[in-house]
Design an enzyme around this catalytic site. Sequence first.
Site, PDB file in Angstrom:
ATOM      1  N   TRP A 268      21.525  22.260  34.153  1.00  0.00           N
ATOM      2  CA  TRP A 268      20.068  22.329  34.320  1.00  0.00           C
ATOM      3  C   TRP A 268      19.574  21.302  35.323  1.00  0.00           C
ATOM      4  CZ3 TRP A 268      18.154  26.709  33.689  1.00  0.00           C
ATOM      5  CH2 TRP A 268      18.592  27.557  32.667  1.00  0.00           C
TER       6      TRP A 268
ATOM      7  N   ASP B 237      12.760  17.102  31.717  1.00  0.00           N
ATOM      8  CA  ASP B 237      12.881  18.491  31.258  1.00  0.00           C
ATOM      9  C   ASP B 237      13.344  18.483  29.799  1.00  0.00           C
ATOM     10  OD1 ASP B 237      13.573  21.070  30.654  1.00  0.00           O
ATOM     11  OD2 ASP B 237      14.971  21.339  32.321  1.00  0.00           O
TER      12      ASP B 237
ATOM     13  N   LYS C 202      13.314  27.335  22.881  1.00  0.00           N
ATOM     14  CA  LYS C 202      14.287  26.621  22.053  1.00  0.00           C
ATOM     15  C   LYS C 202      13.609  26.014  20.819  1.00  0.00           C
ATOM     16  CE  LYS C 202      16.713  27.025  26.025  1.00  0.00           C
ATOM     17  NZ  LYS C 202      16.574  26.703  27.438  1.00  0.00           N
TER      18      LYS C 202
HETATM   19  C1  LIG Z   1      16.619  26.822  28.813  1.00  0.00           C
HETATM   20  C2  LIG Z   1      16.442  25.683  29.744  1.00  0.00           C
HETATM   21  C3  LIG Z   1      15.825  25.851  31.000  1.00  0.00           C
HETATM   22  C4  LIG Z   1      15.390  27.192  31.537  1.00  0.00           C
HETATM   23  O1  LIG Z   1      14.315  27.695  30.867  1.00  0.00           O
HETATM   24  P1  LIG Z   1      13.641  29.067  31.351  1.00  0.00           P
HETATM   25  O2  LIG Z   1      12.462  29.159  30.458  1.00  0.00           O
HETATM   26  O3  LIG Z   1      14.650  30.155  31.155  1.00  0.00           O
HETATM   27  O4  LIG Z   1      13.275  28.923  32.786  1.00  0.00           O
HETATM   28  C5  LIG Z   1      15.652  24.725  31.796  1.00  0.00           C
HETATM   29  N1  LIG Z   1      16.056  23.522  31.390  1.00  0.00           N
HETATM   30  C6  LIG Z   1      16.675  23.329  30.198  1.00  0.00           C
HETATM   31  C7  LIG Z   1      17.103  21.952  29.796  1.00  0.00           C
HETATM   32  C8  LIG Z   1      16.872  24.406  29.345  1.00  0.00           C
HETATM   33  O5  LIG Z   1      17.468  24.220  28.150  1.00  0.00           O
END
Ligand SMILES: *Cc1c(COP(=O)(O)O)cnc(C)c1O
Length: 360
Positions: A102, A172, A196
Site C-alpha cells: 500500500w 493511511d 475494513k
Molecule cells: C484496502 C486498503 C487500501 C485501498 O482501499 P480502496 O478503498 O480499495 O481504495 C489502501 N490502503 C490500505 C492500507 C488498505 O488496507
Amino acid sequence: MSRAYNFCAGPATLPEAVLKQAREEMLDWRGSGMSVMEMSHRSDEFVEIADTAERDFRELAGVSDDYAVLFMQGGASSQFATIPLNLLGDKTQADYVNTGIWSKKAIAEAARYAEVNVVATGADANFTSIPEQAGWKTNPNAAYLHYTPNETIGGVEFDFVPESGDVPLVADFSSSILSSPLDVSKFGLIYAGAQKNIGPSGLVVVIIRKDLLGKARDITPTMMNYQVIAENGSMYNTPATYSWYLAGLVFKWVKAQGGVEAMGQLNDRKARKLYDFIDGCDFYANPIDARFRSRMNVPFTLADDALNGDFLKGADQRGLLNLKGHRSVGGMRASIYNAMPEAGVDALIEYMAAFAEERG
Ligand SMILES: *Cc1c(COP(=O)(O)O)cnc(C)c1O
C-alpha cells in the site's frame, strides 16, 4: 443458513448487530416511510444521520475542532492523488515511508504530482519489519510525511507514531482506524477507506487539520478539493448516503462495545492468541518481526504449500471463509478487524490445530 466467520481483508465482515439493524430499518427508516437509500441527502432525516455519524466518529477517534472530518468517495486509493494535489501548496517535495504494497501504491501515485523522497524502506528485510526512525532520511522542505501504519497485505504494523517535527504527518489508516486509541493531534491528515473497520467499500473518511485546507492546486478536480468538500459538509455532490448511514451504525456499535480502548484490548487478545498458536505449532509460520506484527491482518504459511487447497476447502466447510492469502504473498491471511468476534479466532485456531494434527 447461519453466518460464517469471514476473514476477508476487505470488504470485511461487519458486526451482525449492525446488519440486523440495517435490515430492520431497510423499508422504513424510523417512520419516515422510506429507506435511507431513497432519502434526499438534503432532507432533515439524512442530515441527522450524517451529523450523528460524524459526531460519534469524532467522539470515538478523539477528533478536536481543529480538524475537519470528511466523508468522501473513491476509496483510499483516490486519496493517493488527492493528498499531493491538496497538500503540496507552493512546495514540490513530499516524504514517504515504504513499508509494503500500500505504501508503494501511494508513492507511485504521488510521484505523478510531487518529487517523492522515500525516506526509508522495508525492502531490505523483504517488508517483514519497519525501519527504525533513527535511520530515516527526512527532508525538512517536504510538504508532508506519509506512512502506512498497518500494511494490510504484508501484515506489518507500526508500534510507534513517527516524529515529523513541523512537517505535517499523513497516514493511511484504512486497515487499523478505530482498532485502538490514537492521538489525532500528532497528525496533519488521516484517511481510511471504510471497508475494513468502518463500513461498505467506496466510502473514505478523512480527518484533516483545518490549517491544511485551502492549499489545493488549481488543477485539482473540484470533487478532490478538501476545502470544497469541507465547506459543503461532504455534500458538494450527492454523497454515498447508504454507506455513510451504515458507517454511523458501526460507530454506534463500537461505542456500545466500550469504544476504541475496549476494541484495542480485544484486538490485542485476538491477535496474541493467533500468533501464539502459530509460533507454538511447527506446521504454521508467520515471517514478520514479532515487534511489528499486525493486530489486524495475520498472514501465515503451511509447512507444505501443496496442502493449501485442502486447508482452504476444509476451512470453507467449517464456515471459516476467505483465508486465502493475497496473490502477491501466497499462503493464508486471516483478517481479524474490530467486527471479528473472539469466537471466530477461537474457531480458526481449533481448525488449524485439527488440520495440523491430521495432515502435518
Ligand atoms: C484496502 C486498503 C487500501 C485501498 O482501499 P480502496 O478503498 O480499495 O481504495 C489502501 N490502503 C490500505 C492500507 C488498505 O488496507
